[in-house]
Design a protein around this motif. Sequence first.
Motif, PDB file in Angstrom:
ATOM      1  N   ALA A  71      64.060  42.739 -34.697  1.00 39.64           N
ATOM      2  CA  ALA A  71      63.578  42.416 -33.346  1.00 39.64           C
ATOM      3  C   ALA A  71      63.219  43.685 -32.572  1.00 39.64           C
ATOM      4  O   ALA A  71      62.221  43.717 -31.849  1.00 39.64           O
ATOM      5  CB  ALA A  71      64.641  41.614 -32.597  1.00 39.64           C
ATOM      6  N   ASN A  72      64.031  44.728 -32.741  1.00 38.59           N
ATOM      7  CA  ASN A  72      63.725  45.994 -32.071  1.00 38.59           C
ATOM      8  C   ASN A  72      62.390  46.562 -32.532  1.00 38.59           C
ATOM      9  O   ASN A  72      61.656  47.183 -31.754  1.00 38.59           O
ATOM     10  CB  ASN A  72      64.829  47.018 -32.330  1.00 38.59           C
ATOM     11  CG  ASN A  72      66.114  46.690 -31.594  1.00 38.59           C
ATOM     12  OD1 ASN A  72      66.131  45.879 -30.661  1.00 38.59           O
ATOM     13  ND2 ASN A  72      67.210  47.314 -32.007  1.00 38.59           N
ATOM     14  N   GLN A  73      62.070  46.340 -33.792  1.00 31.57           N
ATOM     15  CA  GLN A  73      60.802  46.819 -34.329  1.00 31.57           C
ATOM     16  C   GLN A  73      59.640  45.956 -33.851  1.00 31.57           C
ATOM     17  O   GLN A  73      58.537  46.455 -33.589  1.00 31.57           O
ATOM     18  CB  GLN A  73      60.859  46.828 -35.862  1.00 31.57           C
ATOM     19  CG  GLN A  73      59.639  47.443 -36.527  1.00 31.57           C
ATOM     20  CD  GLN A  73      59.791  47.529 -38.038  1.00 31.57           C
ATOM     21  OE1 GLN A  73      60.691  46.914 -38.628  1.00 31.57           O
ATOM     22  NE2 GLN A  73      58.943  48.302 -38.681  1.00 31.57           N
ATOM     23  N   ASN A  74      59.869  44.663 -33.723  1.00 28.67           N
ATOM     24  CA  ASN A  74      58.792  43.743 -33.336  1.00 28.67           C
ATOM     25  C   ASN A  74      58.524  43.720 -31.838  1.00 28.67           C
ATOM     26  O   ASN A  74      57.388  43.467 -31.408  1.00 28.67           O
ATOM     27  CB  ASN A  74      59.135  42.317 -33.786  1.00 28.67           C
ATOM     28  CG  ASN A  74      59.183  42.170 -35.290  1.00 28.67           C
ATOM     29  OD1 ASN A  74      58.575  42.941 -36.021  1.00 28.67           O
ATOM     30  ND2 ASN A  74      59.918  41.166 -35.762  1.00 28.67           N
ATOM     31  N   TRP A  75      59.536  43.965 -31.034  1.00 31.82           N
ATOM     32  CA  TRP A  75      59.437  43.756 -29.600  1.00 31.82           C
ATOM     33  C   TRP A  75      58.331  44.570 -28.914  1.00 31.82           C
ATOM     34  O   TRP A  75      57.620  44.008 -28.065  1.00 31.82           O
ATOM     35  CB  TRP A  75      60.776  44.006 -28.922  1.00 31.82           C
ATOM     36  CG  TRP A  75      60.747  43.846 -27.430  1.00 31.82           C
ATOM     37  CD1 TRP A  75      61.014  44.790 -26.490  1.00 31.82           C
ATOM     38  CD2 TRP A  75      60.407  42.658 -26.697  1.00 31.82           C
ATOM     39  NE1 TRP A  75      60.873  44.288 -25.226  1.00 31.82           N
ATOM     40  CE2 TRP A  75      60.497  42.962 -25.324  1.00 31.82           C
ATOM     41  CE3 TRP A  75      60.029  41.369 -27.076  1.00 31.82           C
ATOM     42  CZ2 TRP A  75      60.219  42.039 -24.323  1.00 31.82           C
ATOM     43  CZ3 TRP A  75      59.751  40.433 -26.074  1.00 31.82           C
ATOM     44  CH2 TRP A  75      59.855  40.782 -24.714  1.00 31.82           C
ATOM     45  N   PRO A  76      58.135  45.850 -29.205  1.00 27.88           N
ATOM     46  CA  PRO A  76      57.058  46.587 -28.512  1.00 27.88           C
ATOM     47  C   PRO A  76      55.694  45.928 -28.673  1.00 27.88           C
ATOM     48  O   PRO A  76      54.925  45.828 -27.706  1.00 27.88           O
ATOM     49  CB  PRO A  76      57.102  47.982 -29.160  1.00 27.88           C
ATOM     50  CG  PRO A  76      58.510  48.129 -29.613  1.00 27.88           C
ATOM     51  CD  PRO A  76      58.911  46.766 -30.075  1.00 27.88           C
ATOM     52  N   GLY A  77      55.366  45.478 -29.881  1.00 21.27           N
ATOM     53  CA  GLY A  77      54.076  44.817 -30.087  1.00 21.27           C
ATOM     54  C   GLY A  77      53.998  43.484 -29.367  1.00 21.27           C
ATOM     55  O   GLY A  77      52.975  43.141 -28.781  1.00 21.27           O
ATOM     56  N   ILE A  78      55.090  42.724 -29.395  1.00 17.17           N
ATOM     57  CA  ILE A  78      55.124  41.436 -28.676  1.00 17.17           C
ATOM     58  C   ILE A  78      54.967  41.674 -27.175  1.00 17.17           C
ATOM     59  O   ILE A  78      54.219  40.956 -26.490  1.00 17.17           O
ATOM     60  CB  ILE A  78      56.441  40.695 -28.959  1.00 17.17           C
ATOM     61  CG1 ILE A  78      56.502  40.260 -30.428  1.00 17.17           C
ATOM     62  CG2 ILE A  78      56.607  39.493 -28.045  1.00 17.17           C
ATOM     63  CD1 ILE A  78      57.826  39.631 -30.837  1.00 17.17           C
ATOM     64  N   ALA A  97      63.798  34.425 -32.559  1.00 13.59           N
ATOM     65  CA  ALA A  97      62.341  34.325 -32.589  1.00 13.59           C
ATOM     66  C   ALA A  97      61.699  35.711 -32.609  1.00 13.59           C
ATOM     67  O   ALA A  97      60.762  35.957 -33.379  1.00 13.59           O
ATOM     68  CB  ALA A  97      61.846  33.527 -31.377  1.00 13.59           C
ATOM     69  N   VAL A  98      62.196  36.614 -31.799  1.00 10.43           N
ATOM     70  CA  VAL A  98      61.633  37.972 -31.759  1.00 10.43           C
ATOM     71  C   VAL A  98      61.835  38.672 -33.090  1.00 10.43           C
ATOM     72  O   VAL A  98      60.968  39.417 -33.559  1.00 10.43           O
ATOM     73  CB  VAL A  98      62.248  38.781 -30.600  1.00 10.43           C
ATOM     74  CG1 VAL A  98      61.750  40.222 -30.619  1.00 10.43           C
ATOM     75  CG2 VAL A  98      61.904  38.141 -29.257  1.00 10.43           C
ATOM     76  N   SER A  99      62.971  38.412 -33.745  1.00 12.74           N
ATOM     77  CA  SER A  99      63.202  39.029 -35.056  1.00 12.74           C
ATOM     78  C   SER A  99      62.203  38.510 -36.090  1.00 12.74           C
ATOM     79  O   SER A  99      61.934  39.176 -37.086  1.00 12.74           O
ATOM     80  CB  SER A  99      64.627  38.747 -35.533  1.00 12.74           C
ATOM     81  OG  SER A  99      64.788  37.395 -35.930  1.00 12.74           O
ATOM     82  N   GLN A 100      61.626  37.326 -35.829  1.00 12.19           N
ATOM     83  CA  GLN A 100      60.613  36.740 -36.706  1.00 12.19           C
ATOM     84  C   GLN A 100      59.193  36.992 -36.172  1.00 12.19           C
ATOM     85  O   GLN A 100      58.233  36.414 -36.658  1.00 12.19           O
ATOM     86  CB  GLN A 100      60.858  35.237 -36.851  1.00 12.19           C
ATOM     87  CG  GLN A 100      62.247  34.877 -37.358  1.00 12.19           C
ATOM     88  CD  GLN A 100      62.571  35.527 -38.689  1.00 12.19           C
ATOM     89  OE1 GLN A 100      61.829  35.342 -39.663  1.00 12.19           O
ATOM     90  NE2 GLN A 100      63.662  36.285 -38.765  1.00 12.19           N
ATOM     91  N   ASN A 101      59.108  37.825 -35.154  1.00  8.29           N
ATOM     92  CA  ASN A 101      57.827  38.284 -34.581  1.00  8.29           C
ATOM     93  C   ASN A 101      57.082  37.203 -33.790  1.00  8.29           C
ATOM     94  O   ASN A 101      55.860  37.104 -33.841  1.00  8.29           O
ATOM     95  CB  ASN A 101      56.915  38.846 -35.670  1.00  8.29           C
ATOM     96  CG  ASN A 101      55.915  39.860 -35.113  1.00  8.29           C
ATOM     97  OD1 ASN A 101      56.152  40.495 -34.090  1.00  8.29           O
ATOM     98  ND2 ASN A 101      54.780  40.009 -35.769  1.00  8.29           N
ATOM     99  N   ASN A 107      53.472  44.122 -25.645  1.00  6.87           N
ATOM    100  CA  ASN A 107      52.091  44.495 -25.324  1.00  6.87           C
ATOM    101  C   ASN A 107      51.211  43.267 -25.259  1.00  6.87           C
ATOM    102  O   ASN A 107      50.326  43.152 -24.398  1.00  6.87           O
ATOM    103  CB  ASN A 107      51.552  45.475 -26.364  1.00  6.87           C
ATOM    104  CG  ASN A 107      52.123  46.865 -26.192  1.00  6.87           C
ATOM    105  OD1 ASN A 107      52.531  47.240 -25.099  1.00  6.87           O
ATOM    106  ND2 ASN A 107      52.153  47.636 -27.270  1.00  6.87           N
ATOM    107  N   ASN A 108      51.403  42.317 -26.166  1.00  2.75           N
ATOM    108  CA  ASN A 108      50.624  41.082 -26.143  1.00  2.75           C
ATOM    109  C   ASN A 108      50.931  40.239 -24.913  1.00  2.75           C
ATOM    110  O   ASN A 108      50.041  39.615 -24.336  1.00  2.75           O
ATOM    111  CB  ASN A 108      50.888  40.271 -27.416  1.00  2.75           C
ATOM    112  CG  ASN A 108      50.300  40.927 -28.660  1.00  2.75           C
ATOM    113  OD1 ASN A 108      49.322  41.665 -28.578  1.00  2.75           O
ATOM    114  ND2 ASN A 108      50.915  40.678 -29.806  1.00  2.75           N
ATOM    115  N   GLY A 165      59.219  45.598 -17.648  1.00  8.32           N
ATOM    116  CA  GLY A 165      58.747  44.782 -18.751  1.00  8.32           C
ATOM    117  C   GLY A 165      58.400  43.365 -18.314  1.00  8.32           C
ATOM    118  O   GLY A 165      58.039  43.114 -17.171  1.00  8.32           O
ATOM    119  N   VAL A 166      58.495  42.427 -19.258  1.00 11.52           N
ATOM    120  CA  VAL A 166      58.167  41.024 -19.011  1.00 11.52           C
ATOM    121  C   VAL A 166      59.390  40.186 -19.373  1.00 11.52           C
ATOM    122  O   VAL A 166      60.016  40.414 -20.402  1.00 11.52           O
ATOM    123  CB  VAL A 166      56.956  40.597 -19.864  1.00 11.52           C
ATOM    124  CG1 VAL A 166      56.663  39.113 -19.664  1.00 11.52           C
ATOM    125  CG2 VAL A 166      55.735  41.440 -19.510  1.00 11.52           C
TER     126      VAL A 166
END
Length: 206
Positions: free
Chosen positions: A193-200, A149-153, A202-203, A80-81
Amino acid sequence: MKVNYFATLTTASLLSLALTAGCTQSSTQTTNPTTENTEQASSTIPNQENKTQASPTAASNESNTKANTTAANPEAGNQGVFYEEGGIAIRGTDPVAYFQQGKPVQGKPQYTYQWANITWQFSSTQNRDLFASNPEKYAPQYGGFCAWAVSQNYTAGTDPNAWTIVNDKLYLNATKGVQSTWEKDIPGNIARANQNWPGILNNLKR
């Protein structure tokens, strides 16, 4: 004499008619091969259509080859990053120390390990070897970015002193004040955050 004359004339007429009929029949037979040749020529058209139909198969095989090649060469680096400063993770803090000593401990330049294209520092060779054996166990969640922050996308940097271990996973936050906000609903914030993290993620990889 007159009878012989008429007989001779009649015979000549019959011969003339026979010759005319023969020529007509010969001319009719001569045209038949042309018709047969035309029919034979038209029968080759399906062969040309078959050749045309064969080309999609070749294209399909080419596509399959490309797909197989792609499948045979997946994206390198599945770590990952990770958030870093100057190429160093967690500002040089030993990630294993959070689990082994229950507090952040500054790592040393002589005990390092390269993982996820950045440098991780450790306070001892033992901690370095533990990390090397299972980096995912000790590395912070969400690439070391702020858990709130990740939980807030979105993403933000982190403070090594704003840390929490939940279910044997390390979470970092931007500041201790942000950490206090995050701790008001840890299960909910982790789920978001678990839901948002894959999209973040990828960006971040783009």
